[in-house]
Design a protein around this motif. Structure first.
Motif: not given
Length: 167
Positions: A43-48, A61-71, A107-112
């Motif tokens: 998740s973005m939280q984890s890699i951040d 950052v491409i996170s969640n196995n390609g599901g999300m892209v962040f600058d 939820d895109g950033f956090y994993r629950h």
């Protein structure tokens, strides 16, 4: 300008961290005017947390196995979610199945993590012993390992040495 994209776990990061030579090479790559991207299943939280810990100069950052892209600033650039009905159907099916320990909702950033059956051993998301940074699997009668941070036997697996204590 060129772009270098790398996987994180088991590629750039392995063992206890990132090699200094790799960090130096990434910094030189960036100084030469190129882009650096991490691609991960985290998740973005984890890699951040890892980006901050190691001072990684990421452009994207491409996170969640390609599901999300962040600058670089953490702004969401792209999101790809399951539609609501499909997600609910999958969750319902898991709750009806036998031997499902847990599932994870992102939820895109956090994993629950959601526990379905606490009586089933969860091999993917074990509990962490904070003192020794080891993983503890609950409800595993065939294995009994001793964590050096504890006085009684418990079930655990360390990244380094495992001390087996028979019952």
């Amino acid at each position: 300008m060129k772009l270098l994209a790398t996987d994180y776990d088991g590629t750039l990061h392995y063992g206890e961290g990132i090699m200094q030579d790799d960090l130096d090479a990434i910094r030189q790559w960036k100084e030469d005017g190129n882009l650096f991207v991490i691609v991960t299943g985290r998740s973005m939280q984890s890699i951040d947390e890892q980006i901050k810990k190691f001072g990684l100069p990421c452009d994207y950052v491409i996170s969640n196995n390609g599901g999300m892209v962040f600058d670089a600033a953490g702004k969401e650039m792209m999101a790809n979610y399951l539609d609501y009905v499909t997600a609910v159907d999958i969750i319902y099916a898991m709750k009806e199945m036998d031997n499902v320990a847990s599932y994870v909702v992102n939820d895109g950033f956090y994993r629950h993590k959601i526990v379905v059956d606490p009586g089933v051993t969860d091999h993917r998301y074990p509990r962490i012993c904070r003192k020794r940074k080891c993983w503890i699997w609950e409800n595993t009668p065939s294995l009994s390992f001793r964590c050096r941070a504890r006085t009684r036997p418990t079930r655990w697996r360390s990244k380094s040495t495992i001390s087996l204590a028979r019952r």
